[in-house]
Design a protein around this motif. Structure first.
Motif, PDB file in Angstrom:
ATOM      1  N   LYS A   1     -15.827 -15.070 -11.930  1.00  0.00           N
ATOM      2  CA  LYS A   1     -16.653 -15.056 -10.716  1.00  0.00           C
ATOM      3  C   LYS A   1     -16.449 -13.694 -10.089  1.00  0.00           C
TER       4      LYS A   1
ATOM      5  N   ALA B   1     -22.279 -25.202  -6.614  1.00  0.00           N
ATOM      6  CA  ALA B   1     -20.909 -24.699  -6.515  1.00  0.00           C
ATOM      7  C   ALA B   1     -20.195 -24.868  -7.844  1.00  0.00           C
TER       8      ALA B   1
ATOM      9  N   HIS C   1     -14.697 -23.949  -3.307  1.00  0.00           N
ATOM     10  CA  HIS C   1     -15.194 -22.739  -2.665  1.00  0.00           C
ATOM     11  C   HIS C   1     -14.062 -21.729  -2.645  1.00  0.00           C
ATOM     12  N   TYR C   2     -14.395 -20.488  -2.345  1.00  0.00           N
ATOM     13  CA  TYR C   2     -13.458 -19.382  -2.497  1.00  0.00           C
ATOM     14  C   TYR C   2     -13.223 -18.736  -1.144  1.00  0.00           C
TER      15      TYR C   2
ATOM     16  N   PRO D   1      -9.727 -19.807  -5.051  1.00  0.00           N
ATOM     17  CA  PRO D   1     -10.402 -21.102  -5.075  1.00  0.00           C
ATOM     18  C   PRO D   1      -9.654 -22.173  -4.287  1.00  0.00           C
TER      19      PRO D   1
ATOM     20  N   ASN E   1     -21.903 -23.784  -1.713  1.00  0.00           N
ATOM     21  CA  ASN E   1     -22.758 -22.608  -1.714  1.00  0.00           C
ATOM     22  C   ASN E   1     -22.833 -21.992  -0.316  1.00  0.00           C
TER      23      ASN E   1
ATOM     24  N   LYS F   1     -20.395 -20.658   1.297  1.00  0.00           N
ATOM     25  CA  LYS F   1     -19.099 -20.630   1.971  1.00  0.00           C
ATOM     26  C   LYS F   1     -18.124 -19.653   1.310  1.00  0.00           C
ATOM     27  N   ASP F   2     -18.433 -19.222   0.108  1.00  0.00           N
ATOM     28  CA  ASP F   2     -17.501 -18.356  -0.605  1.00  0.00           C
ATOM     29  C   ASP F   2     -17.298 -17.042   0.137  1.00  0.00           C
ATOM     30  N   ASP F   3     -16.039 -16.624   0.183  1.00  0.00           N
ATOM     31  CA  ASP F   3     -15.673 -15.415   0.934  1.00  0.00           C
ATOM     32  C   ASP F   3     -14.860 -14.516   0.021  1.00  0.00           C
TER      33      ASP F   3
END
Length: 363
Positions: A233, A315, A342-343, A348, A358, A360-362
């Motif tokens: 990712k 996700a 989520h990241y 993770p 989807n 929320k990943d940072d």
């Protein structure tokens, strides 16, 4: 007549005497933490599950006689067994040929490849085999035999096969070059990666495998690290693995809390590492951030990890087997569980329930 009655009575007494004494399960080793969410239920028994998605369906591969294949329209099931990968025992002439372990199936160059392990508990006389097919369905698979051997077998005297254990095969492609890599390893000297030939049917340079040690536990007498899986990712590769005791538990004396299986991860910007955990500890020095562990007094020893990489609005999904403390503790009792991921700052985190991650990943 009296002799017959006495004989039957003697048999009954012997049967009663053979019954095991009542087992008192030691529940003090079960973690009640709520730091990890309960899993979404896969509603199927599975040890070392592997899942792929193809043409709108999910295909589940798991260890067992000839590698069972199940199919479902949802990760919740219902799962229907549609056959097996192998139609007979593996062509690899080692122990447990009829019951391969820990399959990993991937789609590569419009074909499907199933990596599988042949071994037995406590042995390093192991092999990772490969079968291929033009569909993940049953009935059209070809068994190509061993990719690598440890202990005994072709090229098992070559480093690193002399110090490693050829089980728990997994797969990743280098995002920069497109070259395929085999991941493998359990206990002994940890987890390795070896470049594969483009057709996935052999190591790229068999006599000089150009292997890289990715994860290891150097300071422990027992090296409880296995079951690797790798995802990408951007901008990171993530090396997932199981750490701890997986199975064969003594119900009256479980290992100390935290020594059972847990799912851990490290990350790197390169497919061959070095991989470090969230605290910056190299995985070759025993590092690994726990993403999912025993929880709620119900989930015990989660491991056998895999990740379905999401696309579009989907996700990533972390899936695994775990022992439900209300069901049982044998390998046959292992259940499929899964959670969205989520990241957070590129690391993770398992989510509760069915909330997609989807957006929320940072990173």
């Amino acid at each position: 007549m009296l002799h017959t009655v006495l004989s039957v009575f003697s048999v009954l007494l012997a049967a009663v005497a053979a019954l095991p004494a009542e087992v008192h399960i030691n529940t003090t080793s079960f973690s009640n933490t709520t730091a990890y969410p309960l899993p979404n239920l896969g509603n199927v028994a599975a040890h070392d599950p592997n899942i792929i998605q193809y043409n709108g369906s999910f295909y589940l591969f798991k260890g067992g006689v000839h590698i069972p294949i199940h199919k479902a329209s949802s990760l919740d099931g219902p799962w229907e067994q549609i056959g097996t990968v192998l139609h007979e025992s593996s062509v690899i002439t080692k122990q447990n040929r009829s019951r391969p372990w820990a399959p990993t199936t991937v789609e590569w160059d419009d074909r499907f490849f199933c990596l599988y392990a042949i071994s037995e508990s406590g042995s390093r006389n192991s092999a990772i085999g490969v079968a291929s097919a033009d569909s993940p369905e049953s009935g059209n698979w070809t068994d190509h035999g061993a990719l690598i051997n440890t202990g005994e077998g072709a090229l098992s005297d070559i480093d690193p096969y002399t110090i490693s254990n050829a089980i728990d095969g997994a797969f990743i492609a280098d995002q920069k070059t497109g070259s395929p890599h085999l991941l493998y390893g359990s206990y002994w000297h940890g987890i390795f990666t070896v470049p594969l030939a483009d057709d996935l049917l052999s190591v790229k340079t068999p006599q000089h495998p150009n292997a890289t040690n990715l994860a290891y536990v150097p300071k422990e007498t027992v090296k409880p690290i296995e079951g690797s899986f790798m995802t990408y990712k951007a901008p990171y590769y993530y090396l997932w693995f199981s750490h701890g005791k997986c199975c064969h538990f003594d119900l009256e004396k479980f290992p100390p809390m935290g020594d059972e299986y847990s799912i851990r991860v490290g990350r790197s910007s390169d497919v061959t590492g070095p991989f470090v955990d969230k605290d910056g500890v190299d995985l070759l020095d025993g590092g690994g951030t726990v993403v999912y562990g025993s929880n709620h007094g119900v989930v015990y020893a989660p491991g056998g990890v895999g990740v379905l990489t999401g696309s579009g609005n989907d996700a990533d999904v972390l899936y695994f087997h775990y022992l439900n403390t209300t069901i049982g503790f044998t390998q046959g009792d292992a259940q499929l569980g899964w959670n969205y991921l989520h990241y957070v700052k590129g690391w993770p985190v398992a989510l509760e329930g069915y909330v997609h991650a989807n957006g929320k990943d940072d990173f």
